[in-house]
Motif scaffolding. Structure first.
Motif, PDB file in Angstrom:
ATOM      1  N   ALA A   1      10.429   0.535  36.766  1.00 15.77           N
ATOM      2  CA  ALA A   1      10.728   0.452  35.331  1.00 15.77           C
ATOM      3  C   ALA A   1      10.443  -0.964  34.842  1.00 15.77           C
ATOM      4  O   ALA A   1      10.072  -1.173  33.686  1.00 15.77           O
ATOM      5  CB  ALA A   1      12.192   0.816  35.097  1.00 15.77           C
TER       6      ALA A   1
ATOM      7  N   PRO B   1      15.762   6.441  29.264  1.00 10.63           N
ATOM      8  CA  PRO B   1      15.060   5.445  28.452  1.00 10.63           C
ATOM      9  C   PRO B   1      16.033   4.456  27.805  1.00 10.63           C
ATOM     10  O   PRO B   1      17.170   4.808  27.495  1.00 10.63           O
ATOM     11  CB  PRO B   1      14.351   6.280  27.379  1.00 10.63           C
ATOM     12  CG  PRO B   1      14.411   7.690  27.837  1.00 10.63           C
ATOM     13  CD  PRO B   1      15.574   7.807  28.767  1.00 10.63           C
TER      14      PRO B   1
ATOM     15  N   TYR C   1      10.510   6.122  32.911  1.00  6.25           N
ATOM     16  CA  TYR C   1      11.323   6.247  31.705  1.00  6.25           C
ATOM     17  C   TYR C   1      11.450   7.680  31.222  1.00  6.25           C
ATOM     18  O   TYR C   1      12.498   8.108  30.763  1.00  6.25           O
ATOM     19  CB  TYR C   1      10.722   5.410  30.567  1.00  6.25           C
ATOM     20  CG  TYR C   1      10.851   3.932  30.806  1.00  6.25           C
ATOM     21  CD1 TYR C   1      12.073   3.295  30.563  1.00  6.25           C
ATOM     22  CD2 TYR C   1       9.802   3.190  31.293  1.00  6.25           C
ATOM     23  CE1 TYR C   1      12.218   1.941  30.794  1.00  6.25           C
ATOM     24  CE2 TYR C   1       9.936   1.834  31.531  1.00  6.25           C
ATOM     25  CZ  TYR C   1      11.146   1.215  31.282  1.00  6.25           C
ATOM     26  OH  TYR C   1      11.296  -0.117  31.514  1.00  6.25           O
TER      27      TYR C   1
END
Lengths: 556, 139
Positions: free
Chosen positions: A336, B96, A370
């Motif tokens: 990430a 996210p 994500y």
């Protein structure tokens, strides 16, 4: 050259006279060098390390036993590997659009990612599906969804791979029924269903029933496939998920091939013809960061499969000996942090897959830590494959790394390691018993914890995570799934249930129940259920009623 | 008198990606905590039930299915209904950045994203539970 470096003790001499002084002057970077899977790595390999290797016996020529150098004689000089990008998100309409987009941009095969409810055999309106519909893949509950998913796609010209396991037969039957509806004969359909139940208990955990009935479902698809869909691979024996769950390269290789051998054993015991069903078994491997280890794994896989099938069954059809595989770059290797670094990782992993001789390849997108990838990220991943294919030159000669001392050493070590696992698992009575005892599950759990500790100790470096980290990072675009998808999918399902012929629907589920109870042929029953618009959840409920449930033993 | 920290590590939702949950469970156990791992495919109801029965100090939920915006708030809601407001809820997975703030607003104290270190997680759980137990924390 041969005589010089093979001379007894030549490497020993070099280590003493040259290497030791060099290291005394400049110490080695690490106390211990090892592969990503923690296999030891020597400073140098020479032909002395390959003293036991026979070219003809262990490598052979491409397209010839034991296929170490590739299953086809001309490999990528004839046809490049299939560039098959796994895709699926949101509604069937959303994914259908993505499929058309990918086909326009040069993918040569489709690969469907289903959402978690479909993978777990649950309908869009199941209480456990709340919040999950269309999130991790495309939502499919009935034939109506499947028809939309493949609208405008020539199913007889494009091969389709479907990653579905527990309810594989049910979803495959829907795909077949959708083709039937377009007037395409089943025999014209090419593609793959993953349908590998063993690795679900070992790693991925998308099971619906206990292990033994799940094996019977697999055998049923192999029987139907050999007879009705000669271009279809009814199973893709998968190491990918085993690796992603934390296995080493060797464990991935060993558990996958032993799974494959278990399916073959069950098929033979069910009376299937080895020359018919074994050539339709395909494989699926992960390709991680350790470049040579991954190439060695793919080469060793072919050699081991050919030898084991030959030794056990002596097939007449040579194709039964050829391990055909799909490969995907390692999702678990992506970070990430500094996500653009992932583009580089994927390129190197894709290169390893090609040098390992894969038949098809999926390259991951940079944003997958994500969410599901954006269209731009997927395009870049596809372009990565095209650059490997057309610009690097690696596809222009067969097995270009064959003969590398290091690579051949690793390949041989992989095969030795496989033998150790094989003996251990055979002593337990085969993979089904081993899985029921939790043996591979525990091995993987240990390996993943060991690796994580190595990362914590910085024995293994992950760029951007435990080294070269940056404090502030600019966010990247992320794909968002419209929350309306869930509501619309539920509405469509309700509509399908209302409109379908209730008599035909009930009869189809009754016939399925009868076939399952009496150990009869199941695929014809699943096909009729599909045509009658029975949902995935309704059919799975019948299977659970007959076969019972499976619960996670939760080893950690 | 001071019992070890008790943590329920749960895999909620339908996804089976349990590598992270198991590694975290083991690290917390190795750090001296009592760890109950639920196994995969748990409903929010099952997670909260386990936490209540085990009298847990903390619940760590792992989710990689994209259903976090539904499942995490639902778990917190059920915990509140059962008077478990003092129990720490934290989580991790493929989540996210934009959703992290949303989750924090819904009673998830901390979300660990990919790449978090085990040491970071252990230190956090130890500190956050100590704070809740009212053990003196450095001013």
């Amino acid at each position: 050259m041969k005589t010089v470096d093979r001379a007894a003790g030549a490497k020993e001499r070099w280590l003493e006279e040259r290497y030791a002084p060099a290291v005394a002057k400049r110490p080695e970077r690490k106390a211990r060098f090892s592969t990503l899977s923690d296999a030891p790595v020597d400073p140098l390999y020479t032909s002395e390390d390959l003293a036991d290797l026979s070219y003809q016996r262990d490598l052979g020529f491409p397209g010839e036993f034991p296929y170490t150098r590739g299953i086809q004689a001309s490999m990528y000089r004839g046809r490049l590997w299939t560039m098959r990008q796994f895709a699926g998100f949101g509604s069937p309409e959303d994914t259908n659009r993505r499929f058309h987009y990918l086909l326009e941009h040069g993918v040569t095969g489709l690969s469907v990612a289903f959402d978690m409810p479909a993978l777990m055999g649950r309908d869009a309106d199941d209480p456990l599906s709340r919040g999950e519909v269309g999130r991790e893949g495309v939502a499919v509950s009935t034939l109506a969804d499947m028809e939309i998913l493949f609208e405008g796609i020539p199913q007889d010209q494009v091969t389709t791979s479907m990653t579905i396991n527990g309810p594989a037969s049910i979803v495959w039957a829907m795909y077949l029924a959708a083709a039937e509806g377009k007037g395409i004969p089943l025999a014209a359909l090419g593609g793959t269903i993953q349908n590998d139940c063993l690795k679900e208990y070992i790693a991925q955990r998308e099971w619906i029933v206990p292990v033994k009935p799940a094996m019977e479902l697999v055998v049923d698809t192999m029987r139907f496939g050999a007879r009705e869909t000669p271009r279809w691979n009814p199973i893709s024996v998968s190491g990918y998920h085993i690796r992603e769950a934390g296995a080493t390269a060797l464990q991935e290789l060993a558990f996958t091939l032993i799974d494959g051998l278990e399916y073959v054993r069950w098929g033979v015991e069910a009376g299937l013809d080895i020359d018919e069903f074994v050539p339709r078994i395909s494989f699926f491997f992960d390709v991680h960061n350790d470049f040579f280890e991954e190439i060695a794994k793919l080469r060793a896989a072919r050699r081991i499969w050919a030898r084991e099938i030959e030794r056990r069954y002596h097939p007449k059809n040579e194709r039964a000996l050829m391990l055909r595989t799909h490969a995907q770059t390692a999702g678990v290797s992506l970070t990430a942090q500094q996500p653009y670094n992932n583009v580089v990782r994927v390129a190197l992993q894709g290169l390893a897959a090609v040098l390992g001789g894969t038949q098809s390849l999926h390259t991951n997108s940079l944003d997958e830590t994500y969410a599901l990838p954006t269209e731009e990220a997927v395009t870049l991943a596809l372009r990565t494959q095209q650059i490997i294919a057309h610009e690097t030159g690696v596809a222009d000669t067969v097995d270009p790394l064959g003969g590398s001392y290091y690579l051949e050493h690793l390949t041989t070590e992989m095969e030795r390691g496989f033998q150790r696992y094989l003996e251990e698992i055979e002593a337990m009575g085969g993979m089904v018993e081993a899985v029921e005892r939790g043996y591979p599950q525990r091995e993987i759990t240990e390996a993943s914890f060991h690796f994580q500790q190595q990362v914590e100790e910085r024995e293994k470096i992950v760029v951007g995570v435990n080294a070269y980290a940056t404090a502030e990072e600019a966010p990247i675009p992320v794909l968002r799934i419209d929350p309306e998808v869930e509501r619309r999918q539920v509405e469509r399902l309700v509509e399908v249930r209302r409109k379908r012929d209730a008599g035909r629907w009930r009869a189809s589920l009754d016939a399925l129940r009868a076939a399952a109870t009496e150990h009869g042929e199941l695929m014809p029953a699943f096909l009729e259920c599909a045509r009658a618009y029975a949902s995935v959840g309704e059919q799975v409920a019948v299977l659970k009623e007959v076969y019972g449930l499976y619960h996670d033993p939760g080893y950690f | 008198m001071k019992r070890p920290i008790r943590v329920v590590v749960a895999k909620a939702g339908l996804d089976g990606h349990d590598r992270g949950a198991k590694v975290v469970a083991r690290a917390l156990r190795d750090a001296g905590m009592e760890v109950i791992y639920t196994g995969v495919h748990q409903t929010p109801e099952q997670v909260v039930e386990t936490a209540a029965q085990e009298d847990a100090d903390a619940v760590g939920v792992s989710l990689l299915s994209g259903a976090h915006n539904f499942i995490f708030p639902r778990i917190r809601e059920l915990m509140t209904e059962r008077g478990m407001d003092d129990v720490l809820l934290f989580g991790g997975g493929i989540i996210p950045e934009d959703d992290v703030a949303f989750l924090r607003g819904h009673g998830v104290e901390r979300v660990f994203q990919p790449g978090s270190s085990l040491e970071e997680i252990v230190t956090y759980v130890r500190g956050a539970v100590a704070e809740r137990r009212g053990t003196p924390v450095a001013p």
